[in-house]
Design a protein around this motif. Structure first.
Motif, PDB file in Angstrom:
ATOM      1  N   GLU A 239     119.339  91.963 -55.497  1.00 45.86           N
ATOM      2  CA  GLU A 239     117.975  91.715 -55.723  1.00 45.86           C
ATOM      3  C   GLU A 239     117.796  90.329 -56.334  1.00 45.86           C
ATOM      4  OE1 GLU A 239     114.111  93.483 -55.913  1.00 45.86           O
ATOM      5  OE2 GLU A 239     115.829  94.069 -55.029  1.00 45.86           O
ATOM      6  N   ALA A 240     118.515  90.051 -57.175  1.00 45.50           N
ATOM      7  CA  ALA A 240     118.478  88.769 -57.958  1.00 45.50           C
ATOM      8  C   ALA A 240     118.320  87.639 -57.012  1.00 45.50           C
ATOM      9  CB  ALA A 240     119.491  88.523 -58.915  1.00 45.50           C
ATOM     10  N   VAL A 241     119.312  87.471 -55.825  1.00 43.75           N
ATOM     11  CA  VAL A 241     119.511  86.532 -54.856  1.00 43.75           C
ATOM     12  C   VAL A 241     118.188  86.425 -53.900  1.00 43.75           C
ATOM     13  CG1 VAL A 241     120.498  85.759 -52.879  1.00 43.75           C
ATOM     14  CG2 VAL A 241     121.863  86.369 -54.648  1.00 43.75           C
ATOM     15  N   HIS A 242     117.661  87.669 -53.580  1.00 40.83           N
ATOM     16  CA  HIS A 242     116.254  87.748 -52.906  1.00 40.83           C
ATOM     17  C   HIS A 242     115.281  87.255 -53.730  1.00 40.83           C
ATOM     18  CE1 HIS A 242     118.073  89.354 -49.525  1.00 40.83           C
ATOM     19  NE2 HIS A 242     118.253  90.821 -49.755  1.00 40.83           N
ATOM     20  N   GLY A 243     115.272  87.235 -55.077  1.00 43.19           N
ATOM     21  CA  GLY A 243     114.329  86.867 -56.030  1.00 43.19           C
ATOM     22  C   GLY A 243     113.843  85.392 -55.924  1.00 43.19           C
ATOM     23  N   TRP A 244     115.032  84.579 -55.338  1.00 43.20           N
ATOM     24  CA  TRP A 244     114.873  83.023 -55.177  1.00 43.20           C
ATOM     25  C   TRP A 244     114.181  82.805 -53.910  1.00 43.20           C
ATOM     26  CZ3 TRP A 244     115.383  79.162 -58.174  1.00 43.20           C
ATOM     27  CH2 TRP A 244     116.218  79.529 -59.642  1.00 43.20           C
ATOM     28  N   ARG A 245     113.966  83.576 -52.978  1.00 40.82           N
ATOM     29  CA  ARG A 245     113.046  83.367 -51.708  1.00 40.82           C
ATOM     30  C   ARG A 245     111.740  82.754 -52.293  1.00 40.82           C
ATOM     31  NH1 ARG A 245     113.949  88.737 -47.890  1.00 40.82           N
ATOM     32  NH2 ARG A 245     116.269  88.345 -47.322  1.00 40.82           N
ATOM     33  N   LEU A 246     111.353  81.850 -51.450  1.00 39.49           N
ATOM     34  CA  LEU A 246     109.855  81.314 -51.840  1.00 39.49           C
ATOM     35  C   LEU A 246     108.945  81.963 -50.892  1.00 39.49           C
ATOM     36  CD1 LEU A 246     110.848  77.605 -51.425  1.00 39.49           C
ATOM     37  CD2 LEU A 246     110.097  78.696 -53.435  1.00 39.49           C
ATOM     38  N   PRO A 247     107.696  81.950 -51.488  1.00 42.02           N
ATOM     39  CA  PRO A 247     106.532  82.762 -50.790  1.00 42.02           C
ATOM     40  C   PRO A 247     106.363  82.137 -49.498  1.00 42.02           C
ATOM     41  CG  PRO A 247     105.979  82.327 -53.087  1.00 42.02           C
ATOM     42  CD  PRO A 247     107.295  81.685 -53.075  1.00 42.02           C
TER      43      PRO A 247
ATOM     44  N   HIS B 119     130.016  76.420 -54.401  1.00 37.92           N
ATOM     45  CA  HIS B 119     128.642  76.295 -54.560  1.00 37.92           C
ATOM     46  C   HIS B 119     127.782  76.936 -53.423  1.00 37.92           C
ATOM     47  CE1 HIS B 119     128.865  73.494 -57.976  1.00 37.92           C
ATOM     48  NE2 HIS B 119     130.021  73.208 -57.574  1.00 37.92           N
ATOM     49  N   VAL B 120     128.280  78.032 -52.994  1.00 45.27           N
ATOM     50  CA  VAL B 120     127.686  78.767 -51.977  1.00 45.27           C
ATOM     51  C   VAL B 120     127.008  80.235 -52.461  1.00 45.27           C
ATOM     52  CG1 VAL B 120     128.281  79.886 -49.760  1.00 45.27           C
ATOM     53  CG2 VAL B 120     129.193  77.614 -50.007  1.00 45.27           C
ATOM     54  N   LEU B 121     127.883  80.757 -53.142  1.00 45.78           N
ATOM     55  CA  LEU B 121     127.327  82.279 -53.461  1.00 45.78           C
ATOM     56  C   LEU B 121     126.283  82.830 -53.775  1.00 45.78           C
ATOM     57  CD1 LEU B 121     130.511  83.964 -55.364  1.00 45.78           C
ATOM     58  CD2 LEU B 121     130.183  83.615 -52.907  1.00 45.78           C
ATOM     59  N   TYR B 122     125.550  81.727 -54.755  1.00 44.82           N
ATOM     60  CA  TYR B 122     124.050  81.939 -55.095  1.00 44.82           C
ATOM     61  C   TYR B 122     123.127  81.932 -53.890  1.00 44.82           C
ATOM     62  CZ  TYR B 122     124.800  81.349 -60.021  1.00 44.82           C
ATOM     63  OH  TYR B 122     125.726  81.370 -61.295  1.00 44.82           O
ATOM     64  N   GLY B 123     123.403  81.543 -52.762  1.00 37.38           N
ATOM     65  CA  GLY B 123     122.806  81.834 -51.689  1.00 37.38           C
ATOM     66  C   GLY B 123     123.186  83.210 -50.756  1.00 37.38           C
ATOM     67  N   VAL B 124     124.022  83.988 -51.055  1.00 37.90           N
ATOM     68  CA  VAL B 124     124.651  85.194 -50.300  1.00 37.90           C
ATOM     69  C   VAL B 124     124.143  86.307 -51.014  1.00 37.90           C
ATOM     70  CG1 VAL B 124     126.575  86.227 -49.554  1.00 37.90           C
ATOM     71  CG2 VAL B 124     126.640  83.549 -49.665  1.00 37.90           C
ATOM     72  N   ALA B 125     123.251  86.878 -50.331  1.00 40.32           N
ATOM     73  CA  ALA B 125     122.810  88.198 -50.989  1.00 40.32           C
ATOM     74  C   ALA B 125     123.806  89.463 -50.596  1.00 40.32           C
ATOM     75  CB  ALA B 125     121.479  88.706 -50.413  1.00 40.32           C
ATOM     76  N   GLU B 126     124.343  89.443 -49.611  1.00 41.32           N
ATOM     77  CA  GLU B 126     125.337  90.310 -49.289  1.00 41.32           C
ATOM     78  C   GLU B 126     126.891  89.974 -49.480  1.00 41.32           C
ATOM     79  OE1 GLU B 126     124.367  93.417 -48.746  1.00 41.32           O
ATOM     80  OE2 GLU B 126     122.112  92.974 -48.180  1.00 41.32           O
TER      81      GLU B 126
ATOM     82  N   VAL C 150     139.271  80.657 -53.800  1.00 37.97           N
ATOM     83  CA  VAL C 150     138.947  79.915 -54.935  1.00 37.97           C
ATOM     84  C   VAL C 150     137.526  79.567 -54.709  1.00 37.97           C
ATOM     85  CG1 VAL C 150     138.915  77.651 -56.572  1.00 37.97           C
ATOM     86  CG2 VAL C 150     140.913  78.716 -55.469  1.00 37.97           C
ATOM     87  N   VAL C 151     136.727  80.152 -55.639  1.00 41.21           N
ATOM     88  CA  VAL C 151     135.157  80.057 -55.570  1.00 41.21           C
ATOM     89  C   VAL C 151     134.768  79.439 -56.826  1.00 41.21           C
ATOM     90  CG1 VAL C 151     133.027  81.332 -55.566  1.00 41.21           C
ATOM     91  CG2 VAL C 151     134.827  82.162 -54.245  1.00 41.21           C
ATOM     92  N   GLU C 152     133.712  78.333 -56.484  1.00 42.04           N
ATOM     93  CA  GLU C 152     133.284  77.476 -57.715  1.00 42.04           C
ATOM     94  C   GLU C 152     131.773  77.794 -57.415  1.00 42.04           C
ATOM     95  OE1 GLU C 152     134.602  73.560 -58.663  1.00 42.04           O
ATOM     96  OE2 GLU C 152     132.455  73.028 -58.199  1.00 42.04           O
ATOM     97  N   ILE C 153     131.057  78.012 -58.760  1.00 46.57           N
ATOM     98  CA  ILE C 153     129.574  78.022 -58.924  1.00 46.57           C
ATOM     99  C   ILE C 153     129.276  77.677 -60.285  1.00 46.57           C
ATOM    100  CG2 ILE C 153     129.286  80.090 -57.030  1.00 46.57           C
ATOM    101  CD1 ILE C 153     128.997  81.867 -59.421  1.00 46.57           C
ATOM    102  N   PRO C 154     128.080  77.089 -60.384  1.00 49.33           N
ATOM    103  CA  PRO C 154     127.554  76.907 -61.868  1.00 49.33           C
ATOM    104  C   PRO C 154     127.264  78.174 -62.673  1.00 49.33           C
ATOM    105  CG  PRO C 154     125.861  76.141 -60.328  1.00 49.33           C
ATOM    106  CD  PRO C 154     127.002  76.632 -59.407  1.00 49.33           C
ATOM    107  N   GLU C 155     127.262  78.059 -63.690  1.00 54.22           N
ATOM    108  CA  GLU C 155     127.239  79.306 -64.580  1.00 54.22           C
ATOM    109  C   GLU C 155     125.886  79.875 -64.578  1.00 54.22           C
ATOM    110  OE1 GLU C 155     128.611  80.297 -69.096  1.00 54.22           O
ATOM    111  OE2 GLU C 155     127.052  78.813 -68.983  1.00 54.22           O
ATOM    112  N   ARG C 156     124.742  78.830 -64.059  1.00 54.67           N
ATOM    113  CA  ARG C 156     123.316  79.701 -63.911  1.00 54.67           C
ATOM    114  C   ARG C 156     123.136  78.941 -62.226  1.00 54.67           C
ATOM    115  NH1 ARG C 156     120.406  81.389 -68.274  1.00 54.67           N
ATOM    116  NH2 ARG C 156     118.746  81.539 -66.955  1.00 54.67           N
ATOM    117  N   HIS C 157     121.850  79.669 -61.662  1.00 46.73           N
ATOM    118  CA  HIS C 157     121.655  79.069 -60.368  1.00 46.73           C
ATOM    119  C   HIS C 157     121.295  77.692 -60.340  1.00 46.73           C
ATOM    120  CE1 HIS C 157     118.964  78.559 -56.737  1.00 46.73           C
ATOM    121  NE2 HIS C 157     119.631  79.698 -56.503  1.00 46.73           N
ATOM    122  N   PRO C 158     121.862  76.809 -59.352  1.00 45.89           N
ATOM    123  CA  PRO C 158     121.745  75.282 -59.384  1.00 45.89           C
ATOM    124  C   PRO C 158     120.286  74.920 -59.522  1.00 45.89           C
ATOM    125  CG  PRO C 158     122.662  76.158 -57.260  1.00 45.89           C
ATOM    126  CD  PRO C 158     122.431  77.309 -58.067  1.00 45.89           C
ATOM    127  N   LEU C 159     119.533  75.547 -58.978  1.00 45.50           N
ATOM    128  CA  LEU C 159     118.024  75.083 -58.833  1.00 45.50           C
ATOM    129  C   LEU C 159     117.191  75.490 -60.362  1.00 45.50           C
ATOM    130  CD1 LEU C 159     117.177  75.361 -55.311  1.00 45.50           C
ATOM    131  CD2 LEU C 159     117.800  73.361 -56.700  1.00 45.50           C
TER     132      LEU C 159
END
Length: 271
Positions: free
Chosen positions: A12-20, A134-141, A158-167
Motif C-alpha cells: 500500500e505504501a509503495v502504491h502511494g507513490w504513484r503520481l496522479p 536502490h530498487v525495493l522502494y519501487g517494488v510493491a510485490e 545484499v540489498v541496499e536502500i536509503p532509510e527513507r524513500h529516495p524522493l
C-alpha cells in the motif's frame, strides 16, 4: 488491506507513490540523461559502504555476481576486481549497454538480460552473490521479488536502500509547485518487517552516504533534473533553482536534495 500484515502495508505504501494520471504523460523525468549514465557507469564503491564490504566477504575469487536492477552497473562494477563474471538484469537496454562497455574496460566478463525482475529470473542462472541496490522502494510485490533473489544466491543476497524513500526530500517541492501532498513512507524498517514476514532473517547495518547522488556541474543542471522529476516545463527551471536554494542546496557544489549525508541501510541474508 490487512493493516497487520507487513507485506500488505508495504504494498500500500509503495502504491502511494504513484503520481496522479495527469503527471504520467511522459517518461522524460525518469530517464537519465546520457551524461549521468556515463558518470554512473564509472562509479566506485562509496566511502564506508557496508554493502560492498558484505558482498566482498561473501564473493569468492573469480565468483559470479548477479546485479538485479543493475542500471549502468554502479552496484556491481566496484566488485569487478574480485568477480569473474557480472550478470546484470535491468529493463533499460541503454543502461545495460553502458554496463557492458564499462565491464570491458575493467576486464570483467559481463552478461546482461533485458527485463524486469522477477519476470526475467528464469533467464538467469545462480550466482555466488546477488546484489540489489536502490530498487525495493519501487517494488510493491515483495514476495515473488525477494523469493527469486534468494533462490538465485549460492552464498548471499545484499540489498541496499536509503532509510527513507529516495524522493522523500522532494515532497516540499511537490507541495510548492503543484499543491500535491506526497507519502511519508515506507521506510527501511518497513522493508525489514516485510522480509521477516517472508521468512527471511536479515541482518541490517546503517551507514552514512557522504557523497549522495554525486554533484552536478552547476545549480541549473540540477534544477533541470529536478524540474523533470516534478513534471514541470523547461521554463520553470529558474524557479526550481530558487526552490532548491530554499531547501539548503549548496550552489557551489549542488547535489540532489536529501542524498548527501543520508542514512543508507545494508540488508543482507544468506542464500
Amino acid at each position: 488491506m490487512d493493516a497487520t500484515d507487513p507485506l500488505a502495508r508495504w504494498r500500500e505504501a509503495v502504491h502511494g507513490w504513484r503520481l496522479p494520471e495527469r503527471f504520467r504523460s511522459s517518461d522524460e523525468a525518469v530517464r537519465r540523461p546520457p551524461t549521468v549514465v556515463r558518470s554512473i557507469s564509472e562509479a566506485q564503491a562509496p566511502s564506508g559502504s557496508r554493502s560492498f564490504a558484505r558482498e566482498i566477504e561473501a564473493l569468492p575469487a573469480h565468483g559470479t555476481v548477479l546485479d538485479v536492477g543493475c542500471g549502468a552497473g554502479g552496484s556491481s562494477l566496484p566488485l569487478a576486481r574480485r568477480a569473474g563474471r557480472i550478470v546484470g538484469v535491468d529493463p533499460e537496454g541503454r543502461l545495460l549497454e553502458a554496463l557492458r562497455t564499462s565491464g570491458g574496460r575493467l576486464g570483467v566478463a559481463v552478461e546482461t538480460v533485458e527485463g524486469r525482475w522477477p519476470d526475467a529470473a528464469d533467464r538467469v542462472g545462480p550466482a555466488d552473490v546477488v546484489v540489489c541496490h536502490h530498487v525495493l522502494y519501487g517494488v510493491a510485490e515483495l514476495g515473488p521479488f525477494v523469493t527469486a533473489l534468494t533462490a538465485h544466491a549460492r552464498r548471499r543476497v545484499v540489498v541496499e536502500i536509503p532509510e527513507r524513500h529516495p524522493l522523500h526530500a522532494l515532497n516540499p517541492l511537490w507541495a510548492r509547485f503543484h499543491g500535491l501532498p506526497r507519502p511519508d513512507g515506507p521506510t527501511a524498517d518497513d522493508a525489514v518487517g516485510a522480509l521477516k514476514r517472508l521468512g527471511v532473517d536479515p541482518e541490517v547495518e546503517r551507514w552514512t552516504d557522504v557523497d549522495g547522488w554525486g554533484s552536478y556541474p552547476d545549480l541549473t543542471a540540477l534544477a533541470d533534473r529536478v524540474r523533470r522529476r516534478l513534471r514541470l516545463p523547461p521554463e520553470e527551471t529558474p524557479r526550481v533553482a530558487d526552490a532548491l536554494l530554499d531547501l539548503g542546496v549548496d550552489p557551489d557544489e549542488p547535489r540532489f536534495p536529501g542524498t548527501e549525508g543520508r542514512t543508507l541501510c545494508t540488508i543482507w541474508w544468506e542464500g
